[in-house]
Design a protein around this motif. Structure first.
Motif, PDB file in Angstrom:
ATOM      1  N   GLN A  13       0.845  -1.190   0.000  1.00 43.71           N
ATOM      2  CA  GLN A  13       0.000   0.000   0.000  1.00 43.71           C
ATOM      3  C   GLN A  13       0.879   1.239   0.000  1.00 43.71           C
ATOM      4  OE1 GLN A  13      -3.560  -0.199   2.041  1.00 43.71           O
ATOM      5  NE2 GLN A  13      -3.740  -2.297   1.381  1.00 43.71           N
ATOM      6  N   THR A  14       0.609   2.146  -0.938  1.00 40.22           N
ATOM      7  CA  THR A  14       1.470   3.317  -1.082  1.00 40.22           C
ATOM      8  C   THR A  14       0.727   4.648  -0.939  1.00 40.22           C
ATOM      9  OG1 THR A  14       1.166   3.244  -3.487  1.00 40.22           O
ATOM     10  CG2 THR A  14       3.078   2.090  -2.584  1.00 40.22           C
ATOM     11  N   GLY A  15      -0.532   4.603  -0.538  1.00 43.69           N
ATOM     12  CA  GLY A  15      -1.304   5.842  -0.388  1.00 43.69           C
ATOM     13  C   GLY A  15      -0.916   6.618   0.858  1.00 43.69           C
ATOM     14  N   LYS A  16      -1.503   7.820   1.008  1.00 44.04           N
ATOM     15  CA  LYS A  16      -1.170   8.693   2.135  1.00 44.04           C
ATOM     16  C   LYS A  16      -1.539   8.064   3.471  1.00 44.04           C
ATOM     17  CE  LYS A  16      -1.420  13.129  -0.291  1.00 44.04           C
ATOM     18  NZ  LYS A  16      -2.104  14.444  -0.354  1.00 44.04           N
ATOM     19  N   LYS A  17      -2.690   7.399   3.505  1.00 41.49           N
ATOM     20  CA  LYS A  17      -3.147   6.779   4.746  1.00 41.49           C
ATOM     21  C   LYS A  17      -2.174   5.685   5.182  1.00 41.49           C
ATOM     22  CE  LYS A  17      -7.145   4.552   6.870  1.00 41.49           C
ATOM     23  NZ  LYS A  17      -8.516   4.031   6.645  1.00 41.49           N
ATOM     24  N   ALA A  18      -1.737   4.878   4.209  1.00 40.57           N
ATOM     25  CA  ALA A  18      -0.808   3.779   4.515  1.00 40.57           C
ATOM     26  C   ALA A  18       0.543   4.308   4.997  1.00 40.57           C
ATOM     27  CB  ALA A  18      -0.627   2.905   3.276  1.00 40.57           C
ATOM     28  N   THR A  19       1.031   5.368   4.361  1.00 42.05           N
ATOM     29  CA  THR A  19       2.332   5.912   4.762  1.00 42.05           C
ATOM     30  C   THR A  19       2.265   6.561   6.143  1.00 42.05           C
ATOM     31  OG1 THR A  19       1.863   7.949   3.507  1.00 42.05           O
ATOM     32  CG2 THR A  19       3.173   6.273   2.407  1.00 42.05           C
ATOM     33  N   ARG A  20       1.129   7.183   6.469  1.00 43.22           N
ATOM     34  CA  ARG A  20       0.969   7.775   7.810  1.00 43.22           C
ATOM     35  C   ARG A  20       1.020   6.687   8.884  1.00 43.22           C
ATOM     36  NH1 ARG A  20      -2.772  11.643   5.599  1.00 43.22           N
ATOM     37  NH2 ARG A  20      -4.485  10.220   6.033  1.00 43.22           N
ATOM     38  N   LEU A  21       0.337   5.574   8.613  1.00 47.10           N
ATOM     39  CA  LEU A  21       0.338   4.458   9.568  1.00 47.10           C
ATOM     40  C   LEU A  21       1.748   3.890   9.734  1.00 47.10           C
ATOM     41  CD1 LEU A  21      -2.936   2.574   8.519  1.00 47.10           C
ATOM     42  CD2 LEU A  21      -2.519   3.795  10.661  1.00 47.10           C
ATOM     43  N   LYS A  24       3.832   6.093  11.965  1.00 45.88           N
ATOM     44  CA  LYS A  24       3.455   5.931  13.371  1.00 45.88           C
ATOM     45  C   LYS A  24       4.098   4.686  13.973  1.00 45.88           C
ATOM     46  CE  LYS A  24      -0.945   8.419  13.433  1.00 45.88           C
ATOM     47  NZ  LYS A  24      -2.426   8.305  13.616  1.00 45.88           N
ATOM     48  N   GLU A  25       4.361   3.702  13.126  1.00 43.13           N
ATOM     49  CA  GLU A  25       4.997   2.456  13.583  1.00 43.13           C
ATOM     50  C   GLU A  25       6.526   2.550  13.564  1.00 43.13           C
ATOM     51  OE1 GLU A  25       3.488  -0.554  11.017  1.00 43.13           O
ATOM     52  OE2 GLU A  25       1.412  -0.332  11.707  1.00 43.13           O
ATOM     53  N   GLY A  26       7.047   3.743  13.245  1.00 45.47           N
ATOM     54  CA  GLY A  26       8.493   3.934  13.247  1.00 45.47           C
ATOM     55  C   GLY A  26       9.165   3.507  11.957  1.00 45.47           C
ATOM     56  N   ALA A  49       9.825  -0.335   2.966  1.00 46.21           N
ATOM     57  CA  ALA A  49       9.909   0.452   4.197  1.00 46.21           C
ATOM     58  C   ALA A  49      11.061  -0.053   5.044  1.00 46.21           C
ATOM     59  CB  ALA A  49       8.599   0.360   4.970  1.00 46.21           C
ATOM     60  N   VAL A  50      11.676   0.886   5.795  1.00 48.89           N
ATOM     61  CA  VAL A  50      12.815   0.566   6.661  1.00 48.89           C
ATOM     62  C   VAL A  50      12.577   1.212   8.024  1.00 48.89           C
ATOM     63  CG1 VAL A  50      15.303   0.811   6.988  1.00 48.89           C
ATOM     64  CG2 VAL A  50      14.381   0.515   4.684  1.00 48.89           C
ATOM     65  N   PRO A  51      12.877   0.515   9.128  1.00 51.27           N
ATOM     66  CA  PRO A  51      12.754   1.145  10.453  1.00 51.27           C
ATOM     67  C   PRO A  51      13.673   2.362  10.563  1.00 51.27           C
ATOM     68  CG  PRO A  51      12.991  -1.234  10.674  1.00 51.27           C
ATOM     69  CD  PRO A  51      13.262  -0.909   9.231  1.00 51.27           C
ATOM     70  N   MET A  52      13.144   3.448  11.140  1.00 50.87           N
ATOM     71  CA  MET A  52      13.926   4.672  11.287  1.00 50.87           C
ATOM     72  C   MET A  52      15.206   4.415  12.070  1.00 50.87           C
ATOM     73  SD  MET A  52      14.237   7.835  10.583  1.00 50.87           S
ATOM     74  CE  MET A  52      15.725   8.716  11.021  1.00 50.87           C
ATOM     75  N   THR A  53      15.142   3.523  13.048  1.00 46.68           N
ATOM     76  CA  THR A  53      16.323   3.238  13.874  1.00 46.68           C
ATOM     77  C   THR A  53      17.482   2.687  13.037  1.00 46.68           C
ATOM     78  OG1 THR A  53      15.329   1.084  14.382  1.00 46.68           O
ATOM     79  CG2 THR A  53      15.042   2.844  16.007  1.00 46.68           C
ATOM     80  N   ASP A  54      17.154   2.029  11.913  1.00 49.52           N
ATOM     81  CA  ASP A  54      18.193   1.453  11.056  1.00 49.52           C
ATOM     82  C   ASP A  54      18.763   2.466  10.058  1.00 49.52           C
ATOM     83  OD1 ASP A  54      17.575  -0.841  12.360  1.00 49.52           O
ATOM     84  OD2 ASP A  54      16.610  -1.849  10.681  1.00 49.52           O
TER      85      ASP A  54
END
Length: 200
Positions: A13-21, A24-26, A49-54
């Protein structure tokens, strides 16, 4: 160039709603572009997608990296093409990567490093770095971590432009007229010059 390993997972999923979620999950939404084109002849992106911590070591650094991307077990070599930050919070919103081919040149910004004590600084002037990165085109194996520029002979009022630079194997992609660094006059240097004139 330094190398760094990053693991990601495909996102359907690449829409705005999916990216916002995702955020929120980092997770940071990313796209990988390469030579693959869609039916319209436009570059086709692989969304993941990649975790921000990485990503912190990759993003918050003066260094440039070749990124060894592992996306669901499939390896890709890439460089960062574009970063998107939130205009207010400065949070990382999105990354575009560009997949590199060992036999084809890429264009990338290389940090500038000024070496030596400039003559103009010894005379009381101030060394100013105007651009922190210069774009070069080369095969990624030939790209250095920094562009080392010797400023020892640079005098007050003089500048070094991109067109003055010459590095074997590198083609300058930034305009030749762009000023990289310059020596600016100061009150101290102006006073010294005036005193010299009066003595003469």
């Amino acid at each position: 160039m330094k190398e760094i390993a990053v693991k990601g997972q495909k996102r359907e999923q690449t829409g705005k709603k999916a990216t916002r979620l995702m955020r929120k999950e980092g997770l940071v939404p990313c796209n990988l572009y390469g030579e693959k084109k869609n039916d319209a002849g436009l570059p086709e992106a692989l969304s993941f997608a990649v975790p921000m911590t990485d990503l912190r070591k990759l993003i918050y650094t003066p260094h440039i990296y070749v990124v060894n991307l592992n996306i669901d077990g499939v390896e890709h070599k890439a460089v960062i093409k574009e970063l998107q930050f939130h205009p207010v919070s400065d949070a990382l919103l999105h990354i575009d990567f560009y997949e590199i081919n060992e036999s084809k040149p890429i264009t990338i910004g290389i940090p500038v490093k000024l070496n030596g004590l400039a003559q103009g600084v010894r005379d009381g002037g101030r060394l100013a770095l105007i651009v922190r990165k210069v774009n070069v085109t080369a095969k990624y194996q030939d790209i250095p971590e920094t562009l080392n520029i010797d400023v020892t002979n640079l005098n007050i009022g003089k500048s070094i432009k991109v067109g003055d630079l010459d590095f074997p194997g590198l083609e300058m992609a930034t305009s030749k007229e762009v000023v990289v660094c310059t020596i600016k006059a100061t009150r101290k240097s102006n006073a010294a010059a005036q005193a010299t004139e009066e003595e003469a």
